[in-house]
Design a protein around this motif. Structure first.
Motif, PDB file in Angstrom:
ATOM      1  N   GLY A  87       6.174   4.163  -6.460  1.00 16.36           N
ATOM      2  CA  GLY A  87       6.519   3.024  -5.620  1.00 16.36           C
ATOM      3  C   GLY A  87       5.629   2.826  -4.412  1.00 16.36           C
ATOM      4  O   GLY A  87       5.836   1.901  -3.625  1.00 16.36           O
ATOM      5  N   VAL A  88       4.628   3.698  -4.234  1.00 18.27           N
ATOM      6  CA  VAL A  88       3.720   3.599  -3.074  1.00 18.27           C
ATOM      7  C   VAL A  88       2.384   3.026  -3.544  1.00 18.27           C
ATOM      8  O   VAL A  88       1.779   3.533  -4.496  1.00 18.27           O
ATOM      9  N   PHE A  89       1.926   1.972  -2.860  1.00 14.81           N
ATOM     10  CA  PHE A  89       0.650   1.348  -3.196  1.00 14.81           C
ATOM     11  C   PHE A  89      -0.503   2.050  -2.468  1.00 14.81           C
ATOM     12  O   PHE A  89      -0.338   2.518  -1.339  1.00 14.81           O
ATOM     13  N   TYR A  90      -1.658   2.069  -3.126  1.00 14.39           N
ATOM     14  CA  TYR A  90      -2.867   2.658  -2.554  1.00 14.39           C
ATOM     15  C   TYR A  90      -3.978   1.602  -2.600  1.00 14.39           C
ATOM     16  O   TYR A  90      -4.027   0.788  -3.509  1.00 14.39           O
ATOM     17  N   ALA A  91      -4.865   1.651  -1.590  1.00 17.09           N
ATOM     18  CA  ALA A  91      -5.933   0.649  -1.533  1.00 17.09           C
ATOM     19  C   ALA A  91      -7.255   1.277  -1.101  1.00 17.09           C
ATOM     20  O   ALA A  91      -7.289   2.390  -0.557  1.00 17.09           O
ATOM     21  N   ASP A 105     -10.510   4.992   1.634  1.00 19.34           N
ATOM     22  CA  ASP A 105      -9.081   4.938   1.314  1.00 19.34           C
ATOM     23  C   ASP A 105      -8.315   4.333   2.482  1.00 19.34           C
ATOM     24  O   ASP A 105      -8.616   4.609   3.649  1.00 19.34           O
ATOM     25  N   ALA A 106      -7.314   3.510   2.171  1.00 18.10           N
ATOM     26  CA  ALA A 106      -6.520   2.865   3.221  1.00 18.10           C
ATOM     27  C   ALA A 106      -5.158   2.470   2.677  1.00 18.10           C
ATOM     28  O   ALA A 106      -4.967   2.353   1.464  1.00 18.10           O
ATOM     29  N   ARG A 107      -4.222   2.266   3.583  1.00 20.21           N
ATOM     30  CA  ARG A 107      -2.957   1.671   3.177  1.00 20.21           C
ATOM     31  C   ARG A 107      -3.227   0.195   2.881  1.00 20.21           C
ATOM     32  O   ARG A 107      -4.049  -0.434   3.567  1.00 20.21           O
ATOM     33  N   CYS A 124      -6.697  -6.637  -7.076  1.00 15.23           N
ATOM     34  CA  CYS A 124      -5.702  -5.642  -7.489  1.00 15.23           C
ATOM     35  C   CYS A 124      -6.056  -5.175  -8.895  1.00 15.23           C
ATOM     36  O   CYS A 124      -6.444  -5.986  -9.742  1.00 15.23           O
ATOM     37  N   ALA A 125      -5.962  -3.874  -9.126  1.00 12.53           N
ATOM     38  CA  ALA A 125      -6.220  -3.338 -10.463  1.00 12.53           C
ATOM     39  C   ALA A 125      -5.206  -3.921 -11.447  1.00 12.53           C
ATOM     40  O   ALA A 125      -4.034  -4.085 -11.123  1.00 12.53           O
TER      41      ALA A 125
END
Length: 201
Positions: A87-91, A105-107, A124-125
Motif C-alpha cells: 500500500g506504500v507508493f515509491y517514486a 529515490d523520493a516519496r 507511473c509504471a
C-alpha cells in the motif's frame, strides 16, 4: 517511455479518514484510470501553492530544491512512480545535467511537488497502475460536472461502523461499493476499497 503511463494532477482533497492528510488524484493523460495517493499536509500545501502560482514569503523546501538545481545546472527530466509495496507508493526523480542522468529515490508527494515546479512530466509504471489505479468509465466522465456540483452542496454523510469495516464484506459487495465510490468521485474511499480487494487477490 516504455512500460510507463503519463499522468496529470486532477485534484487534491482533504482526507476525512486520516486527520491532517490529503488525497492527491492523478489521472492518465490518455485513458480513464485514476490513481489516488494519500499525502501529508505539508506536501499537499507545496503542490497546491505551485499549481495556484502563489509565491510564499520565504522559499519552501521544494522551492529550495529548484534553486539549488538551477545554480548547479541540472534539471528534472521526469518523475516516475515506480513501485507500490504493501500500500506504500515509491517514486524516483530523474535528474539530468549536461554530462549525466541520475535517479533519486523520493516519496511520490515530494517528487510530484518538485515536478510541478520544473513543469516535468509525471509517469507511473504500468505494474503500479494495474495494481492501484481505479477505472473511471466514459459515462462517469460525462457525469463528472453534475456530480461535482452536487457534492459541493451536500453535507458529508457519516459512515456507519459496519461500512467502515471493509473486511466484513464479500468480494462482490466490495466491487459494488467500489463502483459506487467511483461514481460519487469519493476517491479516498475507493482507494481503501481497492486496497482491501488487492489484499484478497
Amino acid at each position: 517511455m516504455e512500460n510507463t503511463i503519463e499522468l496529470e494532477i486532477l485534484g487534491l482533497s482533504s482526507n476525512h479518514s486520516q486527520s491532517g492528510s490529503f488525497t492527491l488524484v492523478m489521472g492518465e493523460l490518455e485513458g480513464t484510470r485514476r490513481l489516488p495517493i494519500v499525502i501529508g499536509m505539508f506536501e499537499a500545501q507545496a503542490i497546491a501553492i505551485e499549481i495556484e502560482k502563489i509565491i510564499p514569503n520565504r522559499p519552501m523546501t521544494h522551492d529550495l530544491f529548484k534553486s539549488f538545481s538551477s545554480n548547479f545546472n541540472f534539471s528534472i527530466d521526469h518523475i516516475l512512480i515506480s513501485d507500490m509495496r504493501e500500500g506504500v507508493f515509491y517514486a524516483k526523480i530523474v535528474c539530468q545535467s549536461s554530462v549525466k542522468s541520475v535517479e533519486i529515490d523520493a516519496r511520490p508527494s515530494d517528487a510530484i511537488a518538485i515536478a510541478v515546479r520544473f513543469d516535468a512530466p509525471i509517469y507511473c509504471a504500468q505494474k503500479v497502475m494495474s495494481e492501484a489505479a481505479i477505472e473511471f468509465s466514459e459515462e462517469d466522465q460525462d457525469n463528472k460536472e453534475s456530480v461535482s456540483s452536487k457534492k459541493k452542496d451536500a453535507p458529508k454523510s457519516k459512515t456507519s461502523s459496519t461500512e467502515n469495516s471493509l473486511k466484513d464484506f464479500s468480494l462482490d459487495k466490495l466491487n459494488e461499493l467500489l463502483d459506487k465510490a467511483i461514481n460519487n468521485e469519493d476517491y479516498e474511499r475507493a482507494a481503501r476499497i481497492r486496497d482491501e480487494i488487492n489484499r484478497r487477490n
